[in-house]
Scaffold this motif. Structure first.
Motif, short mmCIF file in Angstrom:
data_model
loop_
_atom_site.label_atom_id
_atom_site.label_comp_id
_atom_site.label_asym_id
_atom_site.label_seq_id
_atom_site.Cartn_x
_atom_site.Cartn_y
_atom_site.Cartn_z
N ARG A 161 -35.02 41.82 -8.84
CA ARG A 161 -34.67 42.09 -10.23
C ARG A 161 -35.00 40.88 -11.12
NH1 ARG A 161 -34.85 47.22 -11.38
NH2 ARG A 161 -33.84 48.42 -9.75
N ASP A 162 -35.12 39.70 -10.49
CA ASP A 162 -35.54 38.48 -11.21
C ASP A 162 -36.72 37.92 -10.42
OD1 ASP A 162 -35.93 35.89 -12.16
OD2 ASP A 162 -33.78 35.48 -12.42
N PRO A 163 -37.95 38.33 -10.76
CA PRO A 163 -39.11 37.94 -9.96
C PRO A 163 -39.26 36.43 -9.75
CG PRO A 163 -39.72 39.68 -11.49
CD PRO A 163 -38.32 39.25 -11.85
N ALA A 164 -38.88 35.63 -10.74
CA ALA A 164 -39.00 34.18 -10.57
C ALA A 164 -37.99 33.68 -9.53
CB ALA A 164 -38.78 33.48 -11.92
N LEU A 165 -36.78 34.22 -9.58
CA LEU A 165 -35.76 33.84 -8.58
C LEU A 165 -36.21 34.29 -7.19
CD1 LEU A 165 -32.90 32.80 -7.82
CD2 LEU A 165 -32.01 35.07 -8.40
N LEU A 166 -36.76 35.49 -7.10
CA LEU A 166 -37.29 35.99 -5.82
C LEU A 166 -38.33 35.02 -5.26
CD1 LEU A 166 -37.74 38.39 -3.74
CD2 LEU A 166 -39.61 39.10 -5.26
N GLU A 167 -39.25 34.64 -6.08
CA GLU A 167 -40.36 33.78 -5.63
C GLU A 167 -39.83 32.41 -5.17
OE1 GLU A 167 -42.01 30.92 -6.62
OE2 GLU A 167 -43.47 31.30 -5.02
#
Lengths: 131, 131, 131, 131, 131, 131
Positions: B39-45
């Motif tokens: 849901r937060d692509p930057a956090l996922l990455e």
């Protein structure tokens, strides 16, 4: 709170435990943890016999056990235990590089534990053991 | 709170991370943890690249790292992480006997951490590293 | 453990608190937290008056307070509080993006807290307030 | 445990991170946290890039993020982090009144978290998000 | 993770512990905690002998000990332990009023613990025992 | 962070609370906890009235309450609270033997809490209260 016991004035049942600790660990003196616990000789005896049995070689290597102990102590923010189990792990062979990797794993686990809790994630069915 | 993402509807930057997870771990699908974080692509990455780097073989063996991860998760009472890292450690070779010994060390460390804190023990000078 | 109270059978002093909660929050019914606490009317009253005073607008904005509340609840792994304070923050304007950033900060803080504890870092003198 | 690194003797990859921290925060020297982490340059780099990305302005204001960081650090009882993030929040504009309100919310949340856990409260259906 | 043991198929050393638990507590069957621990008979034996010795009447009354156990379990957010030690305290005489007062103290302590930690309070000299 | 208030320079509403603390506890001066909290007079007032009500004799004896408070403080690793509530319990009659038994129970509970969490134990149906 009670102060650590003076080894020379310790009652015989305390001295017997102290002697077993020194022999098992090959150290000239027990560390403070045991001197404080000695205020309750039965607690001292139970705790030492539990530590001795749990930390002995088994399915896991003693150094691995010591690093797990340290990971828990760091997560609980326990100052005494962090210092004493870092020293113990060093003695069993933990290098600087191993210590830093251990810290990295502990930090990461604390981070993802809270992400999982905060997002209230459903456990994937394949992770739940079947009876 | 946001729900886990549907893999088929994930934006390209999320799919790229999912693909790297599947490749690295050799699994057909990513587990829920990553679908929620997506849901937060930057956090996922950031989280995946941190997990990938931290858990890779290094001074410590991957199975040892996984067991340390599990020890922290149990100490924090994190349900999702306890299930998922038990499964991960199993896959890397943790036997029933190793799991039970790990639990025994985690339990013991939590006990003695609190005894040390409650008795406010002075750290032995030999445990404090000299600069 | 005692079960939540049935609102219709609640004694007058409990009903007075329930009415104040509904009025203050503009809700048709109080949530379970208050129904459980109502088993001890004095505890209910103290807790509500503390929540009401603490969460009112002041030097900090109510939404900021609600997100701080949620950050603590996630760190403690409290399921009930994580669900209820996520819902409360939503109602006060927390978007999906704000929620995910909040989780990212909570995760990061838990990670660096343990790195600091594990490495037993000396506090920089400039961080310690002078009397 | 390893001691903090001497900045002048730091290897180039560590110095590059230190320089970015000083530039980003506009400070003449990095604080101890980074000097300790520098014992593992890869961990230093990962942690800094994560802090930099997470704490940048986004959906949440940097001061709000700093106060959330502090709320977590206090809940974990982390001494180093409580001192350093209080100082950081001060620098970003946290007044005495804001600090005291933050403490009040943190204290209250810790109290009600445990009341919820102890009474094993059922989560109200309206708090559970529908997929 | 391993499943609880089936009592009828338990090896003799497990059955001996189970019998002692039933006799000591005057119950027809041991509760799940012991059935899970039985996967490691040595851990089962150590844990039971420690519980038996620690919870026996001594300087503190068994009900007081049970309530202290419950206070810790609630503070740790342990679901299994909160249910089981609430039931155990009930059996030893804890009334609804006592339970609610216990919760009130646990909540208050968690609150003031964090206020003390957040404000980094100096310990008053009169509270520090003199050697 | 704000420093403790100087009693002689305290505003009247703070002095009124300080006077009530001294009278209730029969002490010549309030301890640091209250001097720090006094930086927010409303928080001081709420916290004191909550402590006064919660710790008064009721279904539980004041010494029992004090020992429960201490058990929580030790579990949270709160240094200030561990010292201050040990002193308070001493004043109310806690002997060395009672203190050591309290520590033994706290240690044991922390151990078995984590064993229960790690093995993800199902709660026995007889422990779950029926509505």
């Amino acid at each position: 709170m009670p102060k650590p016991i003076d080894q020379r004035k310790a009652p015989p049942e305390v001295r017997a435990v102290f002697d077993d600790i020194k022999r098992t660990r090959n150290v000239p003196e027990v560390n403070n943890f045991w001197k404080y616990l000695a205020r309750d000789p039965a607690l001292l005896e139970r705790t030492w016999s539990s530590v001795k049995a749990t930390m002995a070689p088994g399915a896991l290597d003693p150094l691995v056990k010591e690093m797990i102990y340290l990971a828990v102590s760091v997560t609980n923010g326990c100052e005494y235990c962090t210092f004493s189990h870092t020293a113990a792990a060093r003695k069993k062979g933990m290098s600087d590089a191993m210590f830093m990797e251990l810290m990295a794993v502990v930090g990461l686990a604390n981070q993802t534990n809270r992400l999982s809790d905060g997002l209230r994630m459903d456990v994937d069915p394949q992770f739940i053991p079947r009876g």
